[in-house]
Design an enzyme around this catalytic site. Structure first.
Site, PDB file in Angstrom:
ATOM      1  N   ASP A 110       5.304  -2.477   4.496  1.00  0.00           N
ATOM      2  CA  ASP A 110       5.907  -1.164   4.757  1.00  0.00           C
ATOM      3  C   ASP A 110       6.527  -1.108   6.162  1.00  0.00           C
ATOM      4  O   ASP A 110       5.825  -1.297   7.159  1.00  0.00           O
ATOM      5  CB  ASP A 110       4.768  -0.132   4.614  1.00  0.00           C
ATOM      6  CG  ASP A 110       5.265   1.275   4.473  1.00  0.00           C
ATOM      7  OD1 ASP A 110       6.473   1.504   4.657  1.00  0.00           O
ATOM      8  OD2 ASP A 110       4.438   2.158   4.198  1.00  0.00           O
ATOM      9  N   GLU A 129      10.879  -0.315   2.484  1.00  0.00           N
ATOM     10  CA  GLU A 129      11.675   0.069   3.659  1.00  0.00           C
ATOM     11  C   GLU A 129      12.662   1.160   3.265  1.00  0.00           C
ATOM     12  O   GLU A 129      13.679   1.343   3.886  1.00  0.00           O
ATOM     13  CB  GLU A 129      12.310  -1.138   4.352  1.00  0.00           C
ATOM     14  CG  GLU A 129      12.951  -2.172   3.450  1.00  0.00           C
ATOM     15  CD  GLU A 129      14.362  -1.811   3.071  1.00  0.00           C
ATOM     16  OE1 GLU A 129      14.518  -0.963   2.158  1.00  0.00           O
ATOM     17  OE2 GLU A 129      15.304  -2.382   3.638  1.00  0.00           O
ATOM     18  N   GLU A 149      19.557  -0.714   4.342  1.00  0.00           N
ATOM     19  CA  GLU A 149      20.312  -1.966   4.488  1.00  0.00           C
ATOM     20  C   GLU A 149      20.553  -2.671   3.148  1.00  0.00           C
ATOM     21  O   GLU A 149      20.603  -3.892   3.091  1.00  0.00           O
ATOM     22  CB  GLU A 149      19.583  -2.929   5.438  1.00  0.00           C
ATOM     23  CG  GLU A 149      19.462  -2.415   6.859  1.00  0.00           C
ATOM     24  CD  GLU A 149      20.809  -2.331   7.577  1.00  0.00           C
ATOM     25  OE1 GLU A 149      21.546  -3.336   7.603  1.00  0.00           O
ATOM     26  OE2 GLU A 149      21.131  -1.249   8.096  1.00  0.00           O
ATOM     27  N   ASP A 208       9.234   8.619   0.330  1.00  0.00           N
ATOM     28  CA  ASP A 208       8.019   8.821  -0.471  1.00  0.00           C
ATOM     29  C   ASP A 208       8.195   9.907  -1.535  1.00  0.00           C
ATOM     30  O   ASP A 208       8.734  10.986  -1.261  1.00  0.00           O
ATOM     31  CB  ASP A 208       6.854   9.249   0.435  1.00  0.00           C
ATOM     32  CG  ASP A 208       6.434   8.121   1.367  1.00  0.00           C
ATOM     33  OD1 ASP A 208       7.179   7.137   1.493  1.00  0.00           O
ATOM     34  OD2 ASP A 208       5.369   8.250   1.974  1.00  0.00           O
TER      35      ASP A 208
HETATM   36  C1  GLA Z   1       4.576   5.126   3.749  1.00  0.00           C
HETATM   37  C2  GLA Z   1       4.832   4.603   2.338  1.00  0.00           C
HETATM   38  C3  GLA Z   1       3.802   5.205   1.403  1.00  0.00           C
HETATM   39  C4  GLA Z   1       2.413   4.809   1.868  1.00  0.00           C
HETATM   40  C5  GLA Z   1       2.196   5.268   3.302  1.00  0.00           C
HETATM   41  C6  GLA Z   1       0.902   4.736   3.877  1.00  0.00           C
HETATM   42  O1  GLA Z   1       4.786   6.489   3.851  1.00  0.00           O
HETATM   43  O2  GLA Z   1       6.127   4.921   1.923  1.00  0.00           O
HETATM   44  O3  GLA Z   1       4.022   4.754   0.077  1.00  0.00           O
HETATM   45  O4  GLA Z   1       2.259   3.425   1.766  1.00  0.00           O
HETATM   46  O5  GLA Z   1       3.243   4.812   4.148  1.00  0.00           O
HETATM   47  O6  GLA Z   1       0.725   5.068   5.217  1.00  0.00           O
END
Ligand code: GLA
Length: 499
Positions: free
Chosen positions: A263, A300, A304, A323
């Site tokens: 991530d 990510e 890009e 998210d």
């Molecule tokens: C980001 C990711 C989520 C999760 C959180 C964990 O926001 O997009 O899917 O993994 O981090 O901190």
């Protein structure tokens, strides 16, 4: 008072007034700290607002363990508003007031009080390790069809621990999820402890023995996934793999890890977006060197053009969006953002509009059926995010719909794209057997009629039968067409097979 003294007083007052005025003009300038929660590894989360005020204009940055970005805004009197510099947003993401040497802000739905930062509050940003030159990395994981499983984040966030993972493993077996194909049990962020002086990243007290946990999960016929970041910190603020890629990959392989979600988050402190491809390549190389087939999943947020180069770093799937939240607008927004990536999907390369929210309680059953249908039609990874231990029959009927899962897992690996007519959206996915799957979604607030005409479908051969995958029955065609009424936010999902 003589005239001389009166003039002297006036001059003094003007001088004082000016310096008081300029002090007021810069009252926000400086570093402000807002204490956060204590993380599960004992570290203190905090946010530092580093502000520079010139007149009514504010520039600066916001930094926490795990995330940060530039800010800009204005102050009028004691009230200020801040916007992120990386987003064009009409509304400020933070508003606040300054009084008595404190900042009082409304942020993430709550009021927080900040004071001038001290040296102990500093968040150290490590020096940049130059990104490597690009080269193609072979994929170590096997993901010929979209990976399926469960991930802890959507429901549990930082409340995930060893006991819950074991219970989830048991429930994935007893509920039938495992046998329906959901085999990866992925632990998301907040398992991390601290790194010792040999560079070993330990787990925190929620996960006393990750190897033993992996053995348990494997004993259930499941695979286990973990999570880290190419930056110094994960999104949750925990230590991540920056500078320790090989050591961490080896440790994951020694534990028996089968899946890594990687991530971006704090990597943005150290690298510009243009370096993303090279930075993700480092972990791809490190995973390859373990010789363990670990599915490499990039997160990510679609930056890009990741769908174009993801396979070159050895990855099998990559997020295309921010998210997801357990609400209709967020779910539909994610799937629409995913749509332009369709040409790049195929066996071993999957676009990921984020994990499923089915069963988490904030959408209707119709909306969850639409969610599941759209993820299947777009060949998205199916990572459930609900409490598998306590699923309702309705949730089971959605997640365990084998006919819909078969569309997702179709060997051709095509990703449907939407065509919109008014409030009706059609998603058509060509299938390996020459037939197609069709999803017709009603975006409107009232029931709407929808028609599927065979002549409009890209089938190879002559149509043999049409089947409603939610009603689990074949449907009769009249003059080569099928008509149905679709509830608000609902879906008609058909599979047309050919002779
Ligand atoms: C980001 C990711 C989520 C999760 C959180 C964990 O926001 O997009 O899917 O993994 O981090 O901190």
């Amino acid at each position: 008072m003589s005239r001389f003294h009166f003039r002297g007083l006036m001059v003094a007052m003007v001088v004082l007034g000016l310096s008081w005025g300029s002090a007021l003009c810069q009252q926000l300038t400086g570093e402000w700290v807002f204490p956060g929660e204590t993380l599960h590894n004992g570290e203190q989360q905090r946010m530092i607002l580093d502000l520079n005020q010139k007149g009514e204009e504010i520039t600066g940055s916001m930094l926490a363990l795990g995330w940060g970005n530039g800010v800009k805004g204005t102050i009028h009197g004691s009230h200020f508003e801040l916007f992120r510099t990386d987003l064009e947003e009409p509304k400020p993401f933070m508003v606040g007031d300054i009084a008595n040497g404190e900042l009082r802000i409304a942020f993430w739905g709550r009021t927080q009080v900040g004071h001038k930062a001290e040296p102990k509050d500093e968040i150290v940003i490590p020096a940049q390790i130059p990104p490597p030159a690009l080269h193609p990395v072979a994929s170590v994981g096997q993901a010929k069809t979209p990976p399926m499983g469960w991930n802890s984040w959507n429901l549990f966030a930082d409340k995930i621990d060893d006991k819950t993972v074991r219970e989830m493993a048991d429930a994935m077996v007893t509920s039938g999820l495992r046998d329906a194909g959901y085999v990866y049990l992925n632990i998301d962020d907040t398992w991390e402890g601290t790194r010792d002086d040999k560079g070993v990243l330990h787990t925190n007290s929620k996960f006393p023995d990750m190897k033993a946990l992996a053995d348990y999960v494997h004993s259930k016929g499941l695979k286990i996934g973990t999570y880290s970041s190419p930056g110094p910190r994960t999104c949750g603020g925990y230590p991540a793999s920056y500078g320790y890629e090989e050591q961490d990959a080896k440790m994951f392989a020694d534990w028996g890890i089968d899946f890594l979600k990687y991530d971006w988050c704090s990597a943005g402190y150290v690298y510009k977006d243009a370096a993303i491809h090279a930075v993700y390549q480092k972990m791809g190389d490190a995973l390859l060197a373990t010789h363990r087939p670990i599915v490499y999943s990039l997160c990510e947020y679609g930056r890009e053009g990741v769908e174009k180069w993801g396979p070159q770093v050895g990855a099998s799937m990559w997020r295309t969006t921010d998210d997801i939240r357990d609400e209709w607008e967020s779910m539909m927004s994610n799937i629409h953002i995913q749509a332009p990536t369709a040409p790049w999907a195929g066996p071993g390369r999957w676009n990921d509009p984020d994990m499923l929210e089915v069963g988490n309680g904030h959408m209707t059953a119709d909306e969850y059926r639409t969610h599941m249908s759209l993820w299947a039609l777009t060949a998205a990874p199916l990572l459930a995010g609900n409490d598998v231990r306590t699923m309702t029959e309705e949730t089971k009927s959605i997640l365990l719909n084998k006919e819909v899962i078969a569309v997702d897992q179709d060997a051709l690996g095509k990703q449907a794209v939407p065509v919109k007519e008014g409030e009706i959206e059609r998603w058509v996915k060509p299938l390996a057997d020459g037939g197609v799957a069709i999803g017709i979604v009603n975006l409107g607030a009232t029931p709407a009629p929808a028609k599927v005409a065979l002549q409009d479908l890209p089938i190879r051969g002559s149509a043999k039968q049409a089947r409603d995958l939610w009603a689990h029955q074949n449907v009769a065609l009249h003059d080569g067409a099928y008509t149905a009424t679709i509830p608000s936010h609902g879906v008609l999902m058909l599979r047309v097979s050919v002779n």
